[in-house]
Design a protein around this motif. Structure first.
Motif, PDB file in Angstrom:
ATOM      1  N   TRP A  42      -8.693 -37.394  38.802  1.00  0.00           N
ATOM      2  CA  TRP A  42      -8.725 -38.493  38.104  1.00  0.00           C
ATOM      3  C   TRP A  42      -8.821 -38.091  36.675  1.00  0.00           C
ATOM      4  CZ3 TRP A  42     -13.159 -37.677  35.614  1.00  0.00           C
ATOM      5  CH2 TRP A  42     -14.123 -37.127  36.394  1.00  0.00           C
ATOM      6  N   ASN A 148      -9.083 -48.998  31.395  1.00  0.00           N
ATOM      7  CA  ASN A 148      -9.160 -47.929  32.207  1.00  0.00           C
ATOM      8  C   ASN A 148      -9.670 -46.549  31.729  1.00  0.00           C
ATOM      9  OD1 ASN A 148      -7.708 -48.987  34.660  1.00  0.00           O
ATOM     10  ND2 ASN A 148      -5.956 -48.925  33.179  1.00  0.00           N
ATOM     11  N   ILE A 150     -12.536 -43.699  30.729  1.00  0.00           N
ATOM     12  CA  ILE A 150     -13.520 -42.925  31.713  1.00  0.00           C
ATOM     13  C   ILE A 150     -14.806 -43.053  31.039  1.00  0.00           C
ATOM     14  CG2 ILE A 150     -14.011 -40.619  32.493  1.00  0.00           C
ATOM     15  CD1 ILE A 150     -11.952 -41.863  34.257  1.00  0.00           C
ATOM     16  N   LEU A 179     -16.519 -42.742  40.084  1.00  0.00           N
ATOM     17  CA  LEU A 179     -15.574 -41.380  40.517  1.00  0.00           C
ATOM     18  C   LEU A 179     -16.257 -40.450  40.988  1.00  0.00           C
ATOM     19  CD1 LEU A 179     -13.206 -42.008  37.330  1.00  0.00           C
ATOM     20  CD2 LEU A 179     -12.817 -42.446  39.665  1.00  0.00           C
ATOM     21  N   ARG A 193     -14.848 -45.293  36.032  1.00  0.00           N
ATOM     22  CA  ARG A 193     -13.474 -45.614  35.359  1.00  0.00           C
ATOM     23  C   ARG A 193     -13.841 -47.249  35.076  1.00  0.00           C
ATOM     24  NH1 ARG A 193      -8.654 -44.019  34.421  1.00  0.00           N
ATOM     25  NH2 ARG A 193      -8.853 -42.454  35.931  1.00  0.00           N
TER      26      ARG A 193
END
Length: 194
Positions: A42, A148, A150, A179, A193
């Motif tokens: 990711w 979206n 992180i 995640l 996320r």
């Protein structure tokens, strides 16, 4: 002694205030964290490269400055402690990144409005004060966090994970997706996320 681990300012020593109030993330822990960000499915180089990074509860700014050294385009730092702000500003100046950094001397749970959302967010709040959720909610409501994005959240290893009080039945589109998690000594990093 705190230093930048990799990138254009590799080896640069960072100033830290005296005392126990500010606890910079250790070099080896930062190395492990950035390795994970670069190599996770990711993550990857594009997560950091040319990103706007937000370093909340910044302290010395070690996380945001590490991201800049590794190719991030801009870093915004939130900090309220005067000794930490002095160290943070000295570190930015020593790295010659005044043009790439914004320092906001304000409580991150009450941020100003932003039109410059960040794709990568570091939160290293004081432990045991339930600050991650409050800080992220405030930042999202004021436009600081890109869709979206992180978020990397550091908590004490004995604390519950952020957002763990959410009931599965009440999960919404706005609930962060978990995640990964790593423990390093007394610290635990959880990656989300948003």
């Amino acid at each position: 002694m705190v230093r930048i681990i990799a990138g254009s300012r590799k080896g640069r020593l960072l100033t830290a205030p005296v005392g126990q109030t500010t606890r910079p993330t250790a070099d080896r822990v930062r190395q492990a964290l950035f390795d994970m960000l670069l190599h996770a499915p990711w993550g990857g180089p594009t997560l950091i490269s040319e990103a706007h990074v937000l370093d909340a509860f910044a302290g010395t700014g070690a996380l945001g400055l590490e991201a800049l050294s590794r190719g991030a385009n801009h870093a915004t730092f939130f900090e309220t402690s005067r000794p930490a702000l002095a160290a943070l500003r000295a570190n930015i100046q020593a790295c010659k990144w005044e043009e790439s950094c914004t320092v906001i001397a304000r409580d991150v749970t009450s941020p100003p409005l932003s039109t410059f959302p960040a794709g990568l967010v570091f939160l290293d709040p004081p432990y045991h004060q339930n600050l991650p959720e409050r800080a992220l909610n405030a930042l999202q409501s004021k436009g600081w966090i890109a869709p979206n994005a992180i978020a990397v959240i550091e908590t004490g290893c004995e604390e519950p994970l952020p957002f763990s009080n959410e009931e599965e039945a009440t999960q919404t589109a706005n609930t962060p997706a978990f995640l990964a998690e790593r423990q390093h000594g007394a610290a635990r990093f959880s990656i989300w996320r948003l």
